[in-house]
Scaffold this motif. Structure first.
Motif, PDB file in Angstrom:
ATOM      1  N   PRO A 106     -41.877 -60.145 -55.068  1.00 56.73           N
ATOM      2  CA  PRO A 106     -43.253 -60.537 -55.398  1.00 56.73           C
ATOM      3  C   PRO A 106     -43.359 -61.923 -56.033  1.00 56.73           C
ATOM      4  N   ASN A 132     -46.250 -60.540 -50.203  1.00 60.68           N
ATOM      5  CA  ASN A 132     -46.724 -60.287 -48.850  1.00 60.68           C
ATOM      6  C   ASN A 132     -48.110 -60.895 -48.597  1.00 60.68           C
ATOM      7  N   GLN A 133     -48.493 -61.867 -49.425  1.00 62.64           N
ATOM      8  CA  GLN A 133     -49.777 -62.552 -49.292  1.00 62.64           C
ATOM      9  C   GLN A 133     -49.558 -63.942 -48.691  1.00 62.64           C
ATOM     10  N   ASN A 166     -57.002 -66.425 -46.845  1.00 61.93           N
ATOM     11  CA  ASN A 166     -56.030 -65.619 -47.582  1.00 61.93           C
ATOM     12  C   ASN A 166     -56.003 -64.231 -46.963  1.00 61.93           C
ATOM     13  N   TYR A 167     -54.821 -63.709 -46.737  1.00 63.44           N
ATOM     14  CA  TYR A 167     -54.727 -62.347 -46.235  1.00 63.44           C
ATOM     15  C   TYR A 167     -53.345 -61.763 -46.505  1.00 63.44           C
ATOM     16  N   THR A 168     -53.247 -60.456 -46.324  1.00 62.33           N
ATOM     17  CA  THR A 168     -51.991 -59.739 -46.491  1.00 62.33           C
ATOM     18  C   THR A 168     -51.259 -59.741 -45.153  1.00 62.33           C
ATOM     19  N   TYR A 221     -47.221 -55.227 -42.216  1.00 58.23           N
ATOM     20  CA  TYR A 221     -45.901 -54.702 -42.577  1.00 58.23           C
ATOM     21  C   TYR A 221     -44.819 -55.133 -41.581  1.00 58.23           C
ATOM     22  N   PHE A 277     -44.134 -58.784 -42.063  1.00 60.15           N
ATOM     23  CA  PHE A 277     -43.460 -59.028 -43.332  1.00 60.15           C
ATOM     24  C   PHE A 277     -42.004 -58.580 -43.261  1.00 60.15           C
TER      25      PHE A 277
END
Length: 159
Positions: A47, A69-70, A83-85, A88, A91
């Motif tokens: 993180p 993961n941002q 901005n986004y995630t 999975y 990532f």
């Protein structure tokens, strides 16, 4: 290109999910670290890991920043920053690519071309802050990173 990205994503997911660790009475971070070491991953994105790719030329800049993961993308103020995630699967593959980097060697990788030195191409750099250490590539031509970081940079730019 999309087939290749999908193939690498699936490969990354398979490699990451196929590794297992023994049950350990310790914190989640230690378990993740041991899992990564057991799978052969020298580095994993945490993180607090920050990854930045910056493109600059006269009158133009573009930044892509990843923390955890941002992801945040910003381009010369022409369009609003996004901005986004990160999904999975993406990532997981990003983490797989990150694990293959030799972070301490990043500053030594030579640029394959030098057009950015005479305004023939935009200047691009990769910067990584990981586990309290700072790593920065030499500047290189946009779209032509050193071969050792090329897959990693290209995948980030495809997100």
């Amino acid at each position: 290109m999309k087939k290749t990205t999908l193939l690498f994503t699936l490969l990354g997911l398979t490699l990451i999910t196929s590794c297992s660790t023994d049950e350990i009475n310790s914190s989640t971070n230690e378990k993740q670290s041991q899992k990564s070491e057991k799978c052969g991953f020298a580095n994993t994105i945490t993180p607090t890991t920050k990854i930045s790719i910056t493109d600059i030329s006269r009158g133009f800049y573009e930044t892509i920043e990843i923390q955890g993961n941002q992801i945040m993308k910003n381009s010369s103020g022409i369009v609003p920053p996004s901005n986004y995630t990160i999904a999975y699967s993406n990532f997981s593959f990003l983490n797989y690519e990150f694990s293959s980097l030799n972070l301490s060697q990043i500053p030594t990788y030579p640029a394959p071309s030098k057009d950015h030195l005479f305004d023939g191409a935009q200047i691009e750099t990769l910067e990584i802050i990981h586990n309290g250490s700072y790593y920065s590539s030499q500047s290189y031509d946009r779209g032509n990173p050193p071969v050792e970081i090329k897959d990693f940079v290209n995948f980030i730019k495809s997100l």
